[in-house]
Design an enzyme around this catalytic site. Structure first.
Site, PDB file in Angstrom:
ATOM      1  N   HIS A   1       0.820  -1.216   0.000  1.00 55.60           N
ATOM      2  CA  HIS A   1       0.000   0.000   0.000  1.00 55.60           C
ATOM      3  C   HIS A   1       0.849   1.259   0.000  1.00 55.60           C
ATOM      4  O   HIS A   1       0.330   2.374   0.041  1.00 55.60           O
ATOM      5  CB  HIS A   1      -0.919  -0.030   1.231  1.00 55.60           C
ATOM      6  CG  HIS A   1      -2.002   0.990   1.214  1.00 55.60           C
ATOM      7  ND1 HIS A   1      -2.128   1.977   2.174  1.00 55.60           N
ATOM      8  CD2 HIS A   1      -3.034   1.190   0.348  1.00 55.60           C
ATOM      9  CE1 HIS A   1      -3.173   2.732   1.916  1.00 55.60           C
ATOM     10  NE2 HIS A   1      -3.743   2.284   0.821  1.00 55.60           N
TER      11      HIS A   1
ATOM     12  N   LYS B   1       3.320   4.336  -1.202  1.00 59.03           N
ATOM     13  CA  LYS B   1       3.429   5.201  -2.370  1.00 59.03           C
ATOM     14  C   LYS B   1       4.774   5.924  -2.257  1.00 59.03           C
ATOM     15  O   LYS B   1       4.925   6.869  -1.488  1.00 59.03           O
ATOM     16  CB  LYS B   1       2.292   6.225  -2.430  1.00 59.03           C
ATOM     17  CG  LYS B   1       0.874   5.603  -2.376  1.00 59.03           C
ATOM     18  CD  LYS B   1       0.360   5.479  -0.983  1.00 59.03           C
ATOM     19  CE  LYS B   1      -1.123   5.176  -0.888  1.00 59.03           C
ATOM     20  NZ  LYS B   1      -1.602   4.000  -1.548  1.00 59.03           N
TER      21      LYS B   1
ATOM     22  N   ASP C   1      17.178   9.808  -7.982  1.00 59.14           N
ATOM     23  CA  ASP C   1      18.638   9.897  -7.800  1.00 59.14           C
ATOM     24  C   ASP C   1      19.079   9.723  -6.350  1.00 59.14           C
ATOM     25  O   ASP C   1      20.155  10.194  -5.965  1.00 59.14           O
ATOM     26  CB  ASP C   1      19.170  11.233  -8.347  1.00 59.14           C
ATOM     27  CG  ASP C   1      19.007  11.345  -9.856  1.00 59.14           C
ATOM     28  OD1 ASP C   1      18.933  10.281 -10.509  1.00 59.14           O
ATOM     29  OD2 ASP C   1      18.955  12.471 -10.372  1.00 59.14           O
TER      30      ASP C   1
ATOM     31  N   HIS D   1      -8.345  11.663   1.541  1.00 60.12           N
ATOM     32  CA  HIS D   1      -7.533  10.459   1.424  1.00 60.12           C
ATOM     33  C   HIS D   1      -6.204  10.614   2.159  1.00 60.12           C
ATOM     34  O   HIS D   1      -5.419   9.672   2.247  1.00 60.12           O
ATOM     35  CB  HIS D   1      -7.282  10.144  -0.056  1.00 60.12           C
ATOM     36  CG  HIS D   1      -6.699   8.802  -0.310  1.00 60.12           C
ATOM     37  ND1 HIS D   1      -5.387   8.618  -0.714  1.00 60.12           N
ATOM     38  CD2 HIS D   1      -7.241   7.559  -0.221  1.00 60.12           C
ATOM     39  CE1 HIS D   1      -5.155   7.322  -0.864  1.00 60.12           C
ATOM     40  NE2 HIS D   1      -6.254   6.652  -0.572  1.00 60.12           N
TER      41      HIS D   1
ATOM     42  N   LYS E   1      -3.408  10.814   5.010  1.00 65.00           N
ATOM     43  CA  LYS E   1      -3.168  10.067   6.247  1.00 65.00           C
ATOM     44  C   LYS E   1      -2.081  10.823   7.008  1.00 65.00           C
ATOM     45  O   LYS E   1      -0.881  10.710   6.700  1.00 65.00           O
ATOM     46  CB  LYS E   1      -2.695   8.641   5.954  1.00 65.00           C
ATOM     47  CG  LYS E   1      -3.617   7.855   4.997  1.00 65.00           C
ATOM     48  CD  LYS E   1      -3.122   7.936   3.595  1.00 65.00           C
ATOM     49  CE  LYS E   1      -3.701   6.906   2.638  1.00 65.00           C
ATOM     50  NZ  LYS E   1      -5.095   6.666   2.647  1.00 65.00           N
TER      51      LYS E   1
ATOM     52  N   ASP F   1       0.656  19.045  18.795  1.00 63.35           N
ATOM     53  CA  ASP F   1       1.228  20.205  19.484  1.00 63.35           C
ATOM     54  C   ASP F   1       2.157  21.048  18.620  1.00 63.35           C
ATOM     55  O   ASP F   1       3.049  21.729  19.148  1.00 63.35           O
ATOM     56  CB  ASP F   1       1.986  19.749  20.736  1.00 63.35           C
ATOM     57  CG  ASP F   1       1.078  19.217  21.812  1.00 63.35           C
ATOM     58  OD1 ASP F   1      -0.137  19.507  21.753  1.00 63.35           O
ATOM     59  OD2 ASP F   1       1.561  18.506  22.708  1.00 63.35           O
TER      60      ASP F   1
END
Length: 282
Positions: A21, A23, A28, A200, A202, A207
């Site tokens: 899952h 991404k 380089d 979508h 996450k 603080d």
């Protein structure tokens, strides 16, 4: 290009549930992007499926990018592929920019079970918050430890804000998430539904000092069955940018109240309760 966990190979095993899952994009060995954005037109809002698609990604330059490069190389080798050179060959020799604070990329997945680093970091951030705790997540189906930690934080006077979609992409999963919200609301957690569409992103911010951005949803599958990645940020200027982004989400959202939750139609309540029994598979 390589297929992760082909269906025909593991159809009769638990591996069938495993999913990469993450991404990750690394250029380089010096620049890396990671977060919630997949490759698809809806993620760039070139087409509309669930209203406006709201996501988040972090860009790392310098040494921090190497952590994501290593994650990619490890998975590439697990899939039976190889590189023409030793791993260190792909490490950038360029000096990274001088910045305040520090960042730590890390990964999680079934190989770590029963330890779950991402879930542990979520718990640590929730428990460490003294003034404010902002969270964005598209799905919510957590274990009791996280649910209780959020309630305790709100009871202690922390400004806990949970930002979720107003337009779900998976309606059954959304119904399951609703079953958790009543307890959160009774303890003072503020829930914001993003009215333009689908959140979508996450991310967690505590603080204005520490933050987490990654691919992990707040549900059982992400914490237990998926290969995920994240980056922990501490005392870095980008945390203020994340806070500004979260503030804009709140401005564009509708506050979901305990009265709203209690006034759900009885059929919706019953369906959600039944679905919750199989929440780990949704």
């Amino acid at each position: 290009v390589e297929i992760f966990n082909p269906v025909h190979r593991y159809i009769n095993r638990l591996y069938f549930n495993y999913r990469d899952h993450r991404k990750i994009t690394v250029i380089d060995g010096y620049v890396a992007y990671a977060g919630g954005i997949n490759i698809g037109d809806e993620y760039a809002n070139r087409i509309e499926r669930f209203g406006y698609w709201k996501d988040s990604t972090v860009r790392l330059t310098g040494d921090g990018a190497w952590g994501f490069a290593v994650q990619f190389m490890q998975m590439w080798k697990m899939l039976g592929r190889h590189f023409p050179n030793e791993d260190d060959y792909y490490r950038s020799r360029r000096e990274g920019p001088a910045v305040e604070g520090f960042c730590q990329p890390f990964e999680d997945g079934p190989l770590n079970n029963p330890d779950n680093p991402v879930e542990a970091v979520y718990l640590q951030l929730i428990a460490s918050a003294k003034r404010m705790l902002y969270i964005t997540t598209p799905y919510y189906a957590v274990e009791e430890s996280i649910q209780e930690a959020l309630c305790i934080a709100a009871d202690a006077g922390v400004d806990v804000r949970l930002m979720i979609p107003a337009i779900p992409d998976k309606k059954l999963v959304y119904l399951v998430a609703e079953t958790y919200w009543g307890e959160l609301l009774r303890h003072g957690v503020k829930i914001y539904k993003y009215t333009p569409g689908f959140v979508h992103a996450k991310s967690v911010m505590a603080d204005r000092e520490a933050a987490l951005i990654g691919s992990t949803n707040m549900d059982y599958r992400s914490f237990q069955l998926h290969y995920e990645d994240a980056v922990m940020l501490y005392h870095m200027p980008v945390i203020e940018e994340l806070l500004e982004d979260m503030d804009r989400i709140v401005e564009d959202s509708q506050l979901y109240t305990l009265e709203d939750w209690e006034n759900r139609p009885w059929l919706r309540r019953m369906t959600a309760s039944i679905l919750k029994l199989g929440a780990i598979w949704l």
